[in-house]
Design an enzyme around this catalytic site. Sequence first.
Site, PDB file in Angstrom:
ATOM      1  N   HIS A 231       9.341   9.092   0.852  1.00  9.44           N
ATOM      2  CA  HIS A 231       9.873   7.781   0.453  1.00  9.44           C
ATOM      3  C   HIS A 231      10.426   7.731  -0.964  1.00  9.44           C
ATOM      4  CE1 HIS A 231       5.813   7.430  -1.316  1.00  9.44           C
ATOM      5  NE2 HIS A 231       6.404   6.637  -2.183  1.00  9.44           N
TER       6      HIS A 231
HETATM    7  C1  UD1 Z   1       7.487   1.733  -4.491  1.00 11.00           C
HETATM    8  C2  UD1 Z   1       7.171   2.338  -5.847  1.00 11.00           C
HETATM    9  C3  UD1 Z   1       6.740   3.790  -5.656  1.00 11.00           C
HETATM   10  C4  UD1 Z   1       5.596   3.898  -4.676  1.00 11.00           C
HETATM   11  C5  UD1 Z   1       5.968   3.206  -3.377  1.00 11.00           C
HETATM   12  C6  UD1 Z   1       4.767   3.177  -2.471  1.00 11.00           C
HETATM   13  C7  UD1 Z   1       8.489   1.488  -7.735  1.00 11.00           C
HETATM   14  C8  UD1 Z   1       9.600   1.777  -8.664  1.00 11.00           C
HETATM   15  N1  UD1 Z   1       8.359   2.345  -6.703  1.00 11.00           N
HETATM   16  O1  UD1 Z   1       8.600   2.447  -3.940  1.00 11.00           O
HETATM   17  O2  UD1 Z   1       6.287   4.301  -6.903  1.00 11.00           O
HETATM   18  O3  UD1 Z   1       5.336   5.254  -4.415  1.00 11.00           O
HETATM   19  O4  UD1 Z   1       6.358   1.851  -3.643  1.00 11.00           O
HETATM   20  O5  UD1 Z   1       5.099   3.004  -1.141  1.00 11.00           O
HETATM   21  O6  UD1 Z   1       7.782   0.533  -7.937  1.00 11.00           O
HETATM   22  N2  UD1 Z   1      11.444  -2.308   1.723  1.00 11.00           N
HETATM   23  C9  UD1 Z   1      11.286  -2.948   2.937  1.00 11.00           C
HETATM   24  N3  UD1 Z   1      10.133  -3.662   3.127  1.00 11.00           N
HETATM   25  C10 UD1 Z   1       9.162  -3.778   2.192  1.00 11.00           C
HETATM   26  C11 UD1 Z   1       9.345  -3.124   0.968  1.00 11.00           C
HETATM   27  C12 UD1 Z   1      10.492  -2.388   0.753  1.00 11.00           C
HETATM   28  O7  UD1 Z   1      12.136  -2.882   3.820  1.00 11.00           O
HETATM   29  O8  UD1 Z   1       8.145  -4.441   2.462  1.00 11.00           O
HETATM   30  C13 UD1 Z   1      12.670  -1.489   1.515  1.00 11.00           C
HETATM   31  C14 UD1 Z   1      13.798  -2.270   0.816  1.00 11.00           C
HETATM   32  O9  UD1 Z   1      15.014  -1.834   1.334  1.00 11.00           O
HETATM   33  C15 UD1 Z   1      13.659  -1.827  -0.625  1.00 11.00           C
HETATM   34  C16 UD1 Z   1      13.194  -0.372  -0.467  1.00 11.00           C
HETATM   35  O10 UD1 Z   1      12.356  -0.379   0.685  1.00 11.00           O
HETATM   36  O11 UD1 Z   1      14.849  -1.936  -1.347  1.00 11.00           O
HETATM   37  C17 UD1 Z   1      12.425   0.159  -1.663  1.00 11.00           C
HETATM   38  O12 UD1 Z   1      11.334  -0.702  -1.997  1.00 11.00           O
HETATM   39  P1  UD1 Z   1      10.765  -0.737  -3.488  1.00 11.00           P
HETATM   40  O13 UD1 Z   1       9.617  -1.663  -3.556  1.00 11.00           O
HETATM   41  O14 UD1 Z   1      11.880  -0.964  -4.463  1.00 11.00           O
HETATM   42  O15 UD1 Z   1      10.295   0.736  -3.779  1.00 11.00           O
HETATM   43  P2  UD1 Z   1       9.517   1.779  -2.857  1.00 11.00           P
HETATM   44  O16 UD1 Z   1      10.472   2.823  -2.431  1.00 11.00           O
HETATM   45  O17 UD1 Z   1       8.725   1.068  -1.830  1.00 11.00           O
HETATM   46  N1  UDP Z   2      -0.329   5.462   3.802  1.00  9.81           N
HETATM   47  C1  UDP Z   2      -0.631   4.706   4.932  1.00  9.81           C
HETATM   48  N2  UDP Z   2       0.284   4.663   5.953  1.00  9.81           N
HETATM   49  C2  UDP Z   2       1.469   5.324   5.901  1.00  9.81           C
HETATM   50  C3  UDP Z   2       1.765   6.100   4.748  1.00  9.81           C
HETATM   51  C4  UDP Z   2       0.845   6.133   3.699  1.00  9.81           C
HETATM   52  O1  UDP Z   2      -1.709   4.113   5.016  1.00  9.81           O
HETATM   53  O2  UDP Z   2       2.251   5.227   6.871  1.00  9.81           O
HETATM   54  C5  UDP Z   2      -1.315   5.504   2.695  1.00  9.81           C
HETATM   55  C6  UDP Z   2      -1.730   6.893   2.276  1.00  9.81           C
HETATM   56  O3  UDP Z   2      -2.787   7.384   3.076  1.00  9.81           O
HETATM   57  C7  UDP Z   2      -2.148   6.675   0.831  1.00  9.81           C
HETATM   58  C8  UDP Z   2      -1.181   5.599   0.365  1.00  9.81           C
HETATM   59  O4  UDP Z   2      -0.707   4.961   1.537  1.00  9.81           O
HETATM   60  O5  UDP Z   2      -3.468   6.175   0.757  1.00  9.81           O
HETATM   61  C9  UDP Z   2      -0.056   6.256  -0.378  1.00  9.81           C
HETATM   62  O6  UDP Z   2       0.991   5.374  -0.534  1.00  9.81           O
HETATM   63  P1  UDP Z   2       2.500   5.827  -0.736  1.00  9.81           P
HETATM   64  O7  UDP Z   2       2.708   7.195  -0.201  1.00  9.81           O
HETATM   65  O8  UDP Z   2       3.335   4.730  -0.223  1.00  9.81           O
HETATM   66  O9  UDP Z   2       2.642   5.768  -2.325  1.00  9.81           O
HETATM   67  P2  UDP Z   2       2.410   6.794  -3.522  1.00  9.81           P
HETATM   68  O10 UDP Z   2       1.003   7.261  -3.456  1.00  9.81           O
HETATM   69  O11 UDP Z   2       3.427   7.869  -3.405  1.00  9.81           O
HETATM   70  O12 UDP Z   2       2.684   5.968  -4.743  1.00  9.81           O
END
Ligand code: UD1
Ligand code: UDP
Length: 355
Positions: free
Chosen positions: A204
Amino acid sequence: MKVLTVVGARPQFVKVAMVSRALAVAGIEEALVHTGQHYDETLSRVFFEELGIPAPRVNLGVGSGTHAFQTGEAMRRLEPLCVEQRPDRVLVYGDTNTTLAGALTAAKLHIPVAHVEAGLRSFDRGMSEEINRIVADSLSAFLFCPTETAARNLAAEGIVRGVHNVGDVMIDAALRFGVAARAKSRILDRLGLAEKGFVLATIHRDFNTDERVRLAGIVAGLVACGEQVVFPAHPRVRKQLAAFGLDVEIRESSKVRLIDPVGYLDMIRLEMAARVIVTDSGGVQKEALFHGVPCVTARPSTEWVETVELGWNRLVEPDAETIRTAVAGAKPPARAPPVLYGDGHSAERIAEILA
Ligand code: UD1
Ligand code: UDP
């Protein structure tokens, strides 16, 4: 003692599940605020339900947008709440835009900031998370580090006051919910998966999802490895796969199975049963080590350096052949994984120190 906690993204819900419980036991009043950064049911509500997290007092409804939009809106909406609630501490987690917004808002209101997962560094400022961590740490009065390495990173930046190596609250969660995952999760049956008979993939990070060549390399590597691959897809990667036409390649492969993001219990059940994990997640890398599963990480750097040093994790370029050979060759090192990131009592230590 009153704490205002700011969370908003999936990994923060796993962490807060453990700390909120410990704060309640320690008699600390907590006001939980959800910024709304993650809003899909599969990224947010499922965690509150499964992990028994108290409903947030407020959801700021920030949603998706650019970094400045997300951070700025969260700050704008959080400030009046902090003024109204007058907490003694603001508690933030990890390294997302929600973390940055919480830390900046509190610091400017002169409310001491407590940062859970302080001191992690990838030394790559190309990652927005690295910027968020550096700022949050430099503003924090309480820095709860998951490892000695993290505490050393802070010392190297001149931050020594308020630093506590408490262990990793995600390991508290893995220990607490591991038994429930084995007992309750039906995901292996539902997907027809055998123990150690598949590869688990999660991708992601923006640098992997938003550049076609990198995402295409990862998809081609997963397809080429020839094993059954289960890929719970964050909405960000789902959208980009469609935008780049790579979803077709996945549909045509009989081996790679894209599914919606799964809840925490299903995720740790999948992690325990996987032969290999391919990821760019921070949390999943150390969960792989915890469950004794070799990990292939599609990133140039990691904050969880110990996983690599011990031979359980390998950093790779997002290139098809590199990923294929790394997956094929991944096997557990001869020595069992050490207990590295804590003993399951990190959240209690945080509550004690705050109290
Ligand atoms: C964010 C965090 C990242 C973390 C991740 C965990 C930042 C900069 N990034 O990344 O560090 O590892 O969360 O999962 O804060 N979207 C949806 N539904 C949602 C949320 C997001 O469709 O509920 C889509 C949207 O198109 C959005 C994109 O995902 O633009 C990215 O979401 P965003 O919250 O900006 O960052 P993540 O990639 O989720
Ligand atoms: N996770 C989850 N379901 C998923 C993917 C991840 O429950 O489909 C959990 C995973 O086990 C871990 C946390 O989400 O506990 C990690 O989140 P993510 O990978 O989104 O973020 P990061 O750790 O990279 O910031």
